[in-house]
Design an enzyme around this catalytic site. Structure first.
Site, PDB file in Angstrom:
ATOM      1  N   ARG A 265      -1.239   1.032   0.683  1.00  0.00           N
ATOM      2  CA  ARG A 265      -1.621  -0.340  -0.654  1.00  0.00           C
ATOM      3  C   ARG A 265      -1.342  -1.886  -0.041  1.00  0.00           C
ATOM      4  O   ARG A 265       0.115  -1.615  -0.321  1.00  0.00           O
ATOM      5  CB  ARG A 265      -1.416  -0.377  -1.836  1.00  0.00           C
ATOM      6  CG  ARG A 265      -1.272  -1.940  -2.913  1.00  0.00           C
ATOM      7  CD  ARG A 265      -0.957  -0.511  -4.561  1.00  0.00           C
ATOM      8  NE  ARG A 265       0.388  -0.172  -4.377  1.00  0.00           N
ATOM      9  CZ  ARG A 265       1.059  -0.959  -4.638  1.00  0.00           C
ATOM     10  NH1 ARG A 265       0.987  -2.281  -4.445  1.00  0.00           N
ATOM     11  NH2 ARG A 265       2.856  -0.363  -5.060  1.00  0.00           N
ATOM     12  N   HIS A 269       0.256  -3.184  -7.305  1.00  0.00           N
ATOM     13  CA  HIS A 269      -0.546  -2.043  -7.901  1.00  0.00           C
ATOM     14  C   HIS A 269      -1.762  -2.040  -8.840  1.00  0.00           C
ATOM     15  O   HIS A 269      -2.882  -2.025  -8.748  1.00  0.00           O
ATOM     16  CB  HIS A 269       1.035  -1.501  -8.535  1.00  0.00           C
ATOM     17  CG  HIS A 269       0.073  -0.057  -9.323  1.00  0.00           C
ATOM     18  ND1 HIS A 269       0.006   1.310  -8.809  1.00  0.00           N
ATOM     19  CD2 HIS A 269       0.335   0.165 -10.866  1.00  0.00           C
ATOM     20  CE1 HIS A 269      -0.347   2.301  -9.449  1.00  0.00           C
ATOM     21  NE2 HIS A 269      -0.379   1.070 -11.392  1.00  0.00           N
ATOM     22  N   TYR A 278       9.524  -5.703  -4.703  1.00  0.00           N
ATOM     23  CA  TYR A 278      10.309  -4.201  -4.630  1.00  0.00           C
ATOM     24  C   TYR A 278       9.901  -3.855  -3.437  1.00  0.00           C
ATOM     25  O   TYR A 278      10.389  -3.132  -2.633  1.00  0.00           O
ATOM     26  CB  TYR A 278      10.248  -3.708  -5.330  1.00  0.00           C
ATOM     27  CG  TYR A 278       7.561  -2.866  -5.709  1.00  0.00           C
ATOM     28  CD1 TYR A 278       7.663  -2.211  -4.441  1.00  0.00           C
ATOM     29  CD2 TYR A 278       7.659  -3.896  -6.771  1.00  0.00           C
ATOM     30  CE1 TYR A 278       6.185  -2.324  -4.458  1.00  0.00           C
ATOM     31  CE2 TYR A 278       6.104  -3.230  -6.913  1.00  0.00           C
ATOM     32  CZ  TYR A 278       5.655  -3.040  -6.284  1.00  0.00           C
ATOM     33  OH  TYR A 278       3.819  -2.312  -5.544  1.00  0.00           O
TER      34      TYR A 278
END
Length: 369
Positions: A265, A269, A278
């Site tokens: 990805r 998200h 992160y």
């Protein structure tokens, strides 16, 4: 249905290294398991797969832009996962039935979605994001893993109908930790449901890396359920196409199948997420080198099949598709908020009336401010 089952021959392919047919440098490579299912693929078909991925990437970017401009409540980007979605979806028969999660914009494209279909749900408008009966695709599912149970249930209906259709369900690596997915696999194996489980392992379940979900390749779980599996390079569109053909063959012959498409990805998200909090930038750059569009384009240019003129045509088509999606989004007329209670019951219902009044008071509180 009889509960007596014959022994299952379980196969597991590519658990050490994901199987592929086109490497990150755009070169053809050999794989004995995938090769038979890609042998008849023509350069014209490969051009079609590239066209789909180019259009998908542009639609995805437009979805993000529309959300940032306040036209959509949310958008789940799929940049980087184009090969996994287009390759697998283009291997399906028109009458096969798809049970997606919330990120399968590319599967929608392959199933013939119209411009407004991509945004209707994310805008919160009336009705599903498309007509499931026309597209043979269930509505997008926001509840993690729930669609796998729906797929198995539908597959059992296929068995009772005596059809050779297949149910296909998509989910992410994080969903494999959900009970729903594991329960669906138990039931599919026990009753030999004609269902294909497609896990798009994009390495991140929101902010948790895949290593938190599994210390072992996710596809390796399937044999424990008695389900044959393949672990495939999810950024290789030809490998995804071939692997899905293999999985469909398993399903039509009386066994569920499991595919782990190892991809990445590239974006957040959803548009409510900030991956910079992160994710190491170096990891992102590493996966940029495995870009699914770039590797197929490199192969097709090396073969003399893809020209600048054809590439420009794909880009123009992608832009036109994005503009049609934008126009459809901006032309939508949103119902009044209280209309959400209309049609819930055929007859008047005191509970709905009370909820309508409570919601009306809530809306009125904003006017007072």
């Amino acid at each position: 249905m009889s509960t007596h089952l014959d022994p299952i021959t379980v196969t597991a392919t590519g658990l050490d290294q994901p199987a592929s047919l086109i490497d990150p440098q755009g070169r053809r490579v050999s794989d004995p398991h995938l090769a038979p299912y890609a042998a008849a693929v023509t350069f014209e078909q490969l051009l079609g797969l590239l066209r789909d991925m180019v259009v998908l990437r542009r639609l995805d970017a437009e979805g993000v832009a529309l959300q940032r401009q306040g036209q959509l409540g949310l958008w789940a980007p799929c940049q980087g996962q184009e090969a996994a979605q287009i390759g697998s979806a283009r291997a399906l028969r028109d009458d096969d039935v798809v049970f997606p999660s919330y990120r399968e914009t590319g599967v929608m494209l392959a199933r013939g979605a119209k411009p407004g279909d991509y945004v209707r749900m994310w805008r919160g408008e009336e009705g599903a994001s498309y007509d499931p009966a026309v597209m043979h695709m269930a509505p997008l599912q926001i509840i993690i893993g729930a669609q796998t149970l729906h797929a198995v249930g539908y597959a059992l209906g296929i068995v009772h109908d005596g059809s050779d259709q297949v149910a296909i369900t998509y989910f992410g690596d994080g969903a494999t930790s959900q009970g729903d997915v594991n329960e669906a696999m138990v039931f599919a194996s026990s009753y030999r449901a004609p269902v294909v489980f497609i896990c798009q392992n994009n390495h991140w379940a929101i902010s948790e890396p895949v290593a938190v979900q599994s210390q072992y390749p996710i596809a390796g779980r399937a044999p424990g359920f008695g389900i044959p599996c393949m672990r495939v390079d999810g950024n290789d569109v030809l490998a995804c196409f071939a692997a899905t053909r293999w999985a469909l063959e398993q399903a039509r012959n009386g066994s569920p199948a499991f595919l782990e498409l190892v991809t990445y990805r590239m974006g957040p998200h959803t548009t409510a997420d900030d991956p910079t909090r992160y994710r190491d930038p170096a990891e992102l750059e590493y996966w940029r080198g495995k870009d699914p569009l770039a590797r197929l384009e490199t192969l097709l240019r090396a073969e003399g099949v893809l020209t600048d003129e054809i590439a420009a045509g794909f880009a123009a088509e992608a832009e036109e598709s994005a503009m049609q999606m934008r126009a459809a989004c901006l032309s939508m007329s949103t119902r009044e908020p209280l209309a959400v209670f209309d049609g819930v019951y055929a007859e008047p219902h005191t509970g709905i009336a009370e909820e309508r009044e409570a919601f009306a008071r809530y809306l009125a509180s904003f006017e007072e401010v």
